[in-house]
Design an enzyme around this catalytic site. Structure first.
Site, PDB file in Angstrom:
ATOM      1  N   HIS A 153       0.868  -1.179   0.000  1.00 49.05           N
ATOM      2  CA  HIS A 153       0.000   0.000   0.000  1.00 49.05           C
ATOM      3  C   HIS A 153       0.906   1.231   0.000  1.00 49.05           C
ATOM      4  O   HIS A 153       2.025   1.183   0.503  1.00 49.05           O
ATOM      5  CB  HIS A 153      -0.865  -0.049   1.258  1.00 49.05           C
ATOM      6  CG  HIS A 153      -1.835   1.057   1.410  1.00 49.05           C
ATOM      7  ND1 HIS A 153      -1.475   2.312   1.866  1.00 49.05           N
ATOM      8  CD2 HIS A 153      -3.169   1.106   1.201  1.00 49.05           C
ATOM      9  CE1 HIS A 153      -2.551   3.077   1.922  1.00 49.05           C
ATOM     10  NE2 HIS A 153      -3.590   2.372   1.527  1.00 49.05           N
ATOM     11  N   ASP A 177       3.244  -4.265   8.140  1.00 45.93           N
ATOM     12  CA  ASP A 177       2.032  -3.463   7.973  1.00 45.93           C
ATOM     13  C   ASP A 177       0.851  -4.400   8.181  1.00 45.93           C
ATOM     14  O   ASP A 177       0.539  -5.220   7.307  1.00 45.93           O
ATOM     15  CB  ASP A 177       2.025  -2.854   6.556  1.00 45.93           C
ATOM     16  CG  ASP A 177       0.706  -2.195   6.201  1.00 45.93           C
ATOM     17  OD1 ASP A 177       0.639  -1.550   5.127  1.00 45.93           O
ATOM     18  OD2 ASP A 177      -0.261  -2.319   6.972  1.00 45.93           O
ATOM     19  N   GLN A 231      -4.523  -4.810   7.293  1.00 49.32           N
ATOM     20  CA  GLN A 231      -5.557  -5.723   6.816  1.00 49.32           C
ATOM     21  C   GLN A 231      -5.592  -7.038   7.587  1.00 49.32           C
ATOM     22  O   GLN A 231      -6.344  -7.947   7.227  1.00 49.32           O
ATOM     23  CB  GLN A 231      -5.344  -6.016   5.315  1.00 49.32           C
ATOM     24  CG  GLN A 231      -5.515  -4.794   4.415  1.00 49.32           C
ATOM     25  CD  GLN A 231      -6.942  -4.275   4.352  1.00 49.32           C
ATOM     26  OE1 GLN A 231      -7.898  -4.970   4.683  1.00 49.32           O
ATOM     27  NE2 GLN A 231      -7.105  -3.030   3.929  1.00 49.32           N
ATOM     28  N   LYS A 266     -10.017  -0.353  11.035  1.00 52.59           N
ATOM     29  CA  LYS A 266     -10.134  -1.558  10.207  1.00 52.59           C
ATOM     30  C   LYS A 266     -10.401  -2.797  11.036  1.00 52.59           C
ATOM     31  O   LYS A 266     -10.445  -3.900  10.523  1.00 52.59           O
ATOM     32  CB  LYS A 266      -8.848  -1.738   9.386  1.00 52.59           C
ATOM     33  CG  LYS A 266      -8.634  -0.640   8.366  1.00 52.59           C
ATOM     34  CD  LYS A 266      -7.409  -0.918   7.557  1.00 52.59           C
ATOM     35  CE  LYS A 266      -7.066   0.237   6.680  1.00 52.59           C
ATOM     36  NZ  LYS A 266      -8.023   0.465   5.571  1.00 52.59           N
ATOM     37  N   CYS A 313      -4.794   2.602  -3.575  1.00 52.88           N
ATOM     38  CA  CYS A 313      -3.529   3.081  -2.985  1.00 52.88           C
ATOM     39  C   CYS A 313      -2.423   2.046  -3.157  1.00 52.88           C
ATOM     40  O   CYS A 313      -1.614   1.818  -2.256  1.00 52.88           O
ATOM     41  CB  CYS A 313      -3.709   3.407  -1.505  1.00 52.88           C
ATOM     42  SG  CYS A 313      -4.845   4.734  -1.183  1.00 52.88           S
TER      43      CYS A 313
HETATM   44  C1  LIG Z   1      -2.362  -2.622   3.678  1.00 49.08           C
HETATM   45  C2  LIG Z   1      -2.676  -1.214   4.143  1.00 49.08           C
HETATM   46  N1  LIG Z   1      -1.693  -0.480   4.718  1.00 49.08           N
HETATM   47  C3  LIG Z   1      -1.917   0.777   5.154  1.00 49.08           C
HETATM   48  C4  LIG Z   1      -3.170   1.357   5.022  1.00 49.08           C
HETATM   49  C5  LIG Z   1      -3.392   2.762   5.548  1.00 49.08           C
HETATM   50  O1  LIG Z   1      -4.240   2.679   6.686  1.00 49.08           O
HETATM   51  P1  LIG Z   1      -4.816   4.051   7.329  1.00 49.08           P
HETATM   52  O2  LIG Z   1      -5.508   4.729   6.209  1.00 49.08           O
HETATM   53  O3  LIG Z   1      -5.723   3.589   8.431  1.00 49.08           O
HETATM   54  O4  LIG Z   1      -3.606   4.812   7.826  1.00 49.08           O
HETATM   55  C6  LIG Z   1      -4.215   0.639   4.428  1.00 49.08           C
HETATM   56  C7  LIG Z   1      -5.570   1.294   4.260  1.00 49.08           C
HETATM   57  N2  LIG Z   1      -6.467   0.615   3.410  1.00 49.08           N
HETATM   58  C8  LIG Z   1      -7.022   1.349   2.330  1.00 49.08           C
HETATM   59  C9  LIG Z   1      -7.921   2.476   2.731  1.00 49.08           C
HETATM   60  O5  LIG Z   1      -9.064   2.381   1.829  1.00 49.08           O
HETATM   61  N3  LIG Z   1      -9.019   1.156   1.145  1.00 49.08           N
HETATM   62  C10 LIG Z   1      -7.878   0.470   1.460  1.00 49.08           C
HETATM   63  O6  LIG Z   1      -7.579  -0.653   1.125  1.00 49.08           O
HETATM   64  C11 LIG Z   1      -3.983  -0.673   3.989  1.00 49.08           C
HETATM   65  O7  LIG Z   1      -4.961  -1.416   3.428  1.00 49.08           O
END
Ligand SMILES: Cc1ncc(COP(=O)(O)O)c(CN[C@@H]2CONC2=O)c1O
Length: 394
Positions: free
Chosen positions: A110, A187, A190, A213, A351
């Site tokens: 991400h 990280d 998820q 999440k 992202c």
């Molecule tokens: C694997 C992963 N890492 C980091 C983040 C960042 O998390 P925060 O936004 O809480 O700091 C996300 C957010 N997931 C995104 C947000 O919207 N859809 C997604 O898959 C993520 O899925």
């Protein structure tokens, strides 16, 4: 499971928990109760209300620590996964870096686990290295081993991909990195709301995740860090609460974890997060994972039968998300048409633009599960898609 606990799910189908999960009544009501009866600033008020708010805040830290197999001093509250990773980059990694040193990430990360490391490399002359993946969405393990070099100062890797659903074997990868003396940040954005995470068992140096999440409120995240690192790390932000003594000549820092929590914290969010942890503990993470795995298997089978639907990746182990294309239909049109049927999915690059580029799809549609999703939700999604494919046939 437990759909009746989630007010927002009484109408429609929600298949975007990878972006943010819905919140159970228990979390919503706990935050309400805090603001009605317990609200005060923490750590320094010399009156009952503040003392009680402080107890609630620190009890929340204790509960989160136990939930992931850590001790309370190893839990830093942040705004979310993104801030947790930025904090690790600034406070832990940057002071270690010499020009030519390497930060190692993977192709499925991400942006929150790419861009902070890119900026770190720009500031320090370090080099960003990327572990390749195969077409199925699994890490290229021989390449990973070769990329763990004497110049690698940190490996930063996602536990579960938010696009592919790939579950990386982080415990064995951490062990391999540690054999070469390389620390590892995971990280876990998820992962923590989907599977039992024990940071001690994993032996992760850092583990980052977000409350929103895992059925908690937005604005509250966690950085787990081994004490041996946290005690040596420089503060990330500075101001009140993170100090012991301030003079114009010099300031001394508070002990961990407070050294990393400048200013008034998200007290309500932390208490709401603790309630989300209680909620998950009452169900049991093994039960949460098993239930989600059953719906995921059903979804893969059902969506896989739809003409023109291509699922991106087929990893050895998948959790949480299925991302797909559907004939000539643009993902935004797919999501819009589904929204008209009160079915919420996500469309775009998620992202993870380098990952989407790898698959040569600039945008795709993603369905992602929460503990409240059942097979009937998948049926509604699957029944709607063929009509959308036909509507947008070029
Ligand atoms: C694997 C992963 N890492 C980091 C983040 C960042 O998390 P925060 O936004 O809480 O700091 C996300 C957010 N997931 C995104 C947000 O919207 N859809 C997604 O898959 C993520 O899925």
């Amino acid at each position: 499971m437990n759909r009746e606990d989630f007010p927002l799910l009484w109408e429609g189908v929600y298949l975007d928990s990878g972006a943010t999960s819905q919140k159970p009544l228990q979390v919503i009501e706990r935050i309400d109760r805090y603001y009605r009866n317990e609200n005060a600033n923490v750590h320094r008020g010399v009156y009952e209300l503040s003392a009680k708010a402080t107890v609630l805040y620190e009890e929340a830290r204790e509960r989160v620590a136990r939930f992931i197999g850590a001790v309370r001093d190893e839990i830093i509250f942040t705004r979310g996964t993104t801030e947790s990773i930025n904090m690790t980059a600034f406070s832990f990694a940057e002071p270690l870096m010499q020009p030519g040193d390497e930060i190692l990430i993977s192709h499925m990360e991400h942006h929150a686990n790419i861009v902070p490391w890119q900026l770190l490399c720009e500031r320090t002359g370090a080099v960003l290295k990327v572990i390749p993946i195969d077409r199925n969405g699994n890490l290229d393990r021989p390449a990973l081993s070769a990329l763990l070099t004497g110049r690698t100062r940190l490996l930063a890797l996602t536990h579960i991909s938010n696009v592919l659903g790939t579950v990386n074997p982080v415990k064995e990868i951490i062990a391999e990195a540690h054999e070469k003396g390389i620390p590892v940040l995971i990280d876990g954005a998820q992962a923590v709301g989907r599977t039992k995470v024990d940071v001690n068992d994993l032996d992760a140096d850092f583990y980052a995740f977000s409350g929103h999440k895992m059925y908690g409120p937005t604005g509250i995240g966690i950085l787990y860090g081994k004490k041996k690192h946290l005690e040596k790390m420089r503060p990330y932000q500075s101001g009140g609460d993170m100090i012991l003594r301030v003079t114009f000549e010099k300031t001394t820092w508070n002990e961990i974890p407070h050294k990393f929590e400048a200013g008034t914290p998200n007290i309500a969010g932390t208490i709401g997060l603790a309630e989300a942890v209680r909620y998950l503990e009452r169900i049991g993470m093994d039960e949460v994972e098993a239930a989600e795995d059953e719906v995921m298997s059903y979804a893969l089978e059902k969506l896989g039968r739809i003409e023109g639907l291509e699922i991106i990746g087929s990893p050895d182990r998948r959790s949480g998300a299925i991302t797909f294309t559907l004939g000539d239909a643009h993902p935004h049109d797919i999501a819009h048409e589904l929204a008209r049927k009160n079915i919420a999915v996500r469309a775009g690059h998620h992202c993870a633009q380098p990952l989407m580029n790898f698959y040569k799809v600039p945008a795709a549609t993603r369905m992602s599960l929460g503990l409240y999703n059942g097979k009937e939700d998948i049926d509604k999604l699957a029944d709607a898609l063929p009509e959308i494919r036909e509507k947008f046939k070029l």
